[in-house]
Design a protein around this motif. Structure first.
Motif, mmCIF file in Angstrom:
data_model
loop_
_atom_site.group_PDB
_atom_site.id
_atom_site.type_symbol
_atom_site.label_atom_id
_atom_site.label_comp_id
_atom_site.label_asym_id
_atom_site.label_seq_id
_atom_site.Cartn_x
_atom_site.Cartn_y
_atom_site.Cartn_z
ATOM 1 N N MET A 1 0.832 -1.193 0.000
ATOM 2 C CA MET A 1 0.000 0.000 0.000
ATOM 3 C C MET A 1 0.869 1.247 0.000
ATOM 4 S SD MET A 1 -2.847 1.390 2.713
ATOM 5 C CE MET A 1 -1.651 2.280 3.703
ATOM 6 N N ARG A 2 0.483 2.213 -0.800
ATOM 7 C CA ARG A 2 1.215 3.479 -0.842
ATOM 8 C C ARG A 2 0.526 4.519 0.045
ATOM 9 N NH1 ARG A 2 4.165 5.272 -6.441
ATOM 10 N NH2 ARG A 2 5.753 3.637 -6.383
ATOM 11 N N LEU A 3 1.343 5.212 0.821
ATOM 12 C CA LEU A 3 0.845 6.227 1.737
ATOM 13 C C LEU A 3 1.553 7.542 1.467
ATOM 14 C CD1 LEU A 3 -0.856 6.854 4.378
ATOM 15 C CD2 LEU A 3 1.274 6.387 5.617
ATOM 16 N N LEU A 4 0.794 8.606 1.301
ATOM 17 C CA LEU A 4 1.353 9.946 1.180
ATOM 18 C C LEU A 4 1.306 10.601 2.553
ATOM 19 C CD1 LEU A 4 2.347 12.426 -0.443
ATOM 20 C CD2 LEU A 4 -0.065 13.005 -0.824
ATOM 21 N N VAL A 5 2.471 11.069 3.035
ATOM 22 C CA VAL A 5 2.557 11.723 4.334
ATOM 23 C C VAL A 5 2.869 13.197 4.110
ATOM 24 C CG1 VAL A 5 3.636 11.722 6.613
ATOM 25 C CG2 VAL A 5 3.426 9.575 5.332
ATOM 26 N N ILE A 6 2.083 14.066 4.743
ATOM 27 C CA ILE A 6 2.224 15.516 4.586
ATOM 28 C C ILE A 6 2.478 16.142 5.942
ATOM 29 C CG2 ILE A 6 1.055 17.654 3.908
ATOM 30 C CD1 ILE A 6 -0.625 15.976 1.963
ATOM 31 N N SER A 14 7.635 18.959 4.720
ATOM 32 C CA SER A 14 8.101 17.591 4.542
ATOM 33 C C SER A 14 6.984 16.735 3.963
ATOM 34 C CB SER A 14 8.550 17.023 5.900
ATOM 35 O OG SER A 14 9.228 15.795 5.739
ATOM 36 N N VAL A 15 7.285 16.054 2.874
ATOM 37 C CA VAL A 15 6.335 15.115 2.283
ATOM 38 C C VAL A 15 7.087 13.839 1.932
ATOM 39 C CG1 VAL A 15 4.785 16.888 1.390
ATOM 40 C CG2 VAL A 15 6.652 16.062 -0.045
ATOM 41 N N ALA A 16 6.394 12.736 2.019
ATOM 42 C CA ALA A 16 7.012 11.453 1.676
ATOM 43 C C ALA A 16 5.965 10.538 1.073
ATOM 44 C CB ALA A 16 7.636 10.799 2.911
ATOM 45 N N LEU A 17 6.369 9.782 0.094
ATOM 46 C CA LEU A 17 5.532 8.740 -0.476
ATOM 47 C C LEU A 17 6.119 7.411 -0.039
ATOM 48 C CD1 LEU A 17 3.098 8.198 -2.318
ATOM 49 C CD2 LEU A 17 4.700 8.009 -4.239
ATOM 50 N N LEU A 18 5.353 6.673 0.757
ATOM 51 C CA LEU A 18 5.823 5.418 1.331
ATOM 52 C C LEU A 18 5.122 4.244 0.664
ATOM 53 C CD1 LEU A 18 5.638 6.416 5.115
ATOM 54 C CD2 LEU A 18 7.552 6.724 3.536
ATOM 55 N N ASP A 19 5.897 3.240 0.321
ATOM 56 C CA ASP A 19 5.350 2.003 -0.235
ATOM 57 C C ASP A 19 5.655 0.892 0.752
ATOM 58 O OD1 ASP A 19 4.490 -0.139 -1.724
ATOM 59 O OD2 ASP A 19 5.362 0.584 -3.595
ATOM 60 N N ASP A 20 4.616 0.413 1.458
ATOM 61 C CA ASP A 20 4.810 -0.555 2.539
ATOM 62 C C ASP A 20 5.860 -0.051 3.527
ATOM 63 O OD1 ASP A 20 2.896 -2.297 1.563
ATOM 64 O OD2 ASP A 20 4.323 -3.381 0.324
ATOM 65 N N ASP A 21 5.715 1.208 3.938
ATOM 66 C CA ASP A 21 6.551 1.878 4.941
ATOM 67 C C ASP A 21 7.961 2.200 4.456
ATOM 68 O OD1 ASP A 21 4.527 2.034 6.764
ATOM 69 O OD2 ASP A 21 5.166 0.307 7.946
ATOM 70 N N LYS A 22 8.245 1.977 3.196
ATOM 71 C CA LYS A 22 9.558 2.317 2.654
ATOM 72 C C LYS A 22 9.428 3.524 1.734
ATOM 73 C CE LYS A 22 11.244 -2.447 2.834
ATOM 74 N NZ LYS A 22 11.774 -3.607 2.051
ATOM 75 N N PRO A 23 10.247 4.574 1.947
ATOM 76 C CA PRO A 23 10.117 5.774 1.119
ATOM 77 C C PRO A 23 10.532 5.538 -0.326
ATOM 78 C CG PRO A 23 12.022 5.940 2.578
ATOM 79 C CD PRO A 23 11.290 4.703 2.986
ATOM 80 N N ASP A 48 4.716 9.471 -9.464
ATOM 81 C CA ASP A 48 3.286 9.410 -9.781
ATOM 82 C C ASP A 48 2.519 10.598 -9.218
ATOM 83 O OD1 ASP A 48 3.620 6.888 -11.073
ATOM 84 O OD2 ASP A 48 3.504 5.882 -9.132
ATOM 85 N N GLY A 49 3.224 11.722 -9.041
ATOM 86 C CA GLY A 49 2.565 12.909 -8.523
ATOM 87 C C GLY A 49 2.068 12.763 -7.104
ATOM 88 N N GLY A 50 2.678 11.804 -6.372
ATOM 89 C CA GLY A 50 2.284 11.577 -4.981
ATOM 90 C C GLY A 50 1.042 10.720 -4.820
ATOM 91 N N LYS A 51 0.501 10.220 -5.925
ATOM 92 C CA LYS A 51 -0.737 9.425 -5.862
ATOM 93 C C LYS A 51 -0.537 8.225 -4.946
ATOM 94 C CE LYS A 51 -4.980 8.546 -7.110
ATOM 95 N NZ LYS A 51 -5.319 8.115 -8.478
ATOM 96 N N ALA A 52 -1.485 8.048 -4.016
ATOM 97 C CA ALA A 52 -1.334 7.016 -2.993
ATOM 98 C C ALA A 52 -2.676 6.352 -2.720
ATOM 99 C CB ALA A 52 -0.781 7.644 -1.708
ATOM 100 N N ASP A 53 -2.638 5.352 -1.844
ATOM 101 C CA ASP A 53 -3.856 4.644 -1.440
ATOM 102 C C ASP A 53 -4.471 5.256 -0.185
ATOM 103 O OD1 ASP A 53 -3.572 2.514 -3.456
ATOM 104 O OD2 ASP A 53 -1.808 1.968 -2.272
#
Length: 208
Positions: A1-6, A14-23, A48-53
């Motif tokens: 799962m992808r998560l966008l953190v703002i 600070s922003v991060a796109l995490l895929d299964d908790d990995k940036p 992907d422009g920050g697109k997440a689940d």
């Protein structure tokens, strides 16, 4: 799962796109008051422009304007992408990061507030278990109240200066650190102002 953190609750953006908790994408910079202009471009520059689940956003306390900018952007993206949104607190993320090198004893997190005050909260040495509510206290008074030798966060230096003793470790919340608190109970995506009823509500949530 992808998560966008703002995270725009402090002088840091600070922003991060995490895929299964990995940036897989990350931006972190001290922008001061430039969050409004820099946030959306920073998200757009992520893979992907920050697109997440799902989206996680820092709900404070911290900069009144910064907190509201981050939450507004997170709500807009969650609505546009039709994905879940939840919040987390500024002190929890800083405390979890501080615990990585903390020698033991309570962790005191301090965050720059307004009107000569600091937001603050104390945690157990694990950086995950709060032992006080979030509060906002005048710097001079807080310098007398907190009986620890090391302070963490954006308000640490001001507090040590007021005390005349102690160590200040300036830690800004970093979205890439979110996996450290990912399993904590999520918060509603609404601002925590750190005063009065908001502080009590946060204490009750943390204890639950």
């Amino acid at each position: 799962m992808r998560l966008l953190v703002i995270d725009t609750a402090t002088q840091a953006l600070s922003v991060a796109l995490l895929d299964d908790d990995k940036p897989v994408g990350h931006f972190h910079d001290i922008v001061g008051r430039g969050h409004a202009e820099a946030l959306l471009p920073a998200i757009a520059a992520l893979p992907d422009g920050g697109k997440a689940d799902a989206i996680a956003v820092d709900v404070g306390p911290g900069s009144f304007t910064g907190v509201r900018i981050g939450i507004a952007a997170a709500r807009a993206l969650a609505l546009a992408w039709n994905i879940p949104l939840h919040g987390y607190s500024t002190p929890s993320l800083i405390a979890a990061r501080a615990a990585q090198g903390h020698p033991g004893g309570p962790i005191a997190v301090t965050i720059t507030g307004g009107h000569g005050e600091l937001f603050w909260q104390c945690f157990e040495a694990d950086g995950r278990t709060p032992i006080s509510a979030i509060a906002s206290t005048p710097i001079a008074l807080l310098a007398q109240q907190l009986d620890v030798s090391t302070f963490y966060g954006t308000g640490a230096e001001a507090l040590v200066t007021a005390r005349g003793t102690g160590a200040a470790i300036a830690i800004y919340p970093d979205a890439a650190d979110y996996p450290l608190i990912a399993d904590l109970p999520p918060l509603p995506p609404s601002p925590i102002y750190g005063r009065g009823a908001d502080a009590m509500t946060m204490a009750e949530r943390a204890a639950s």
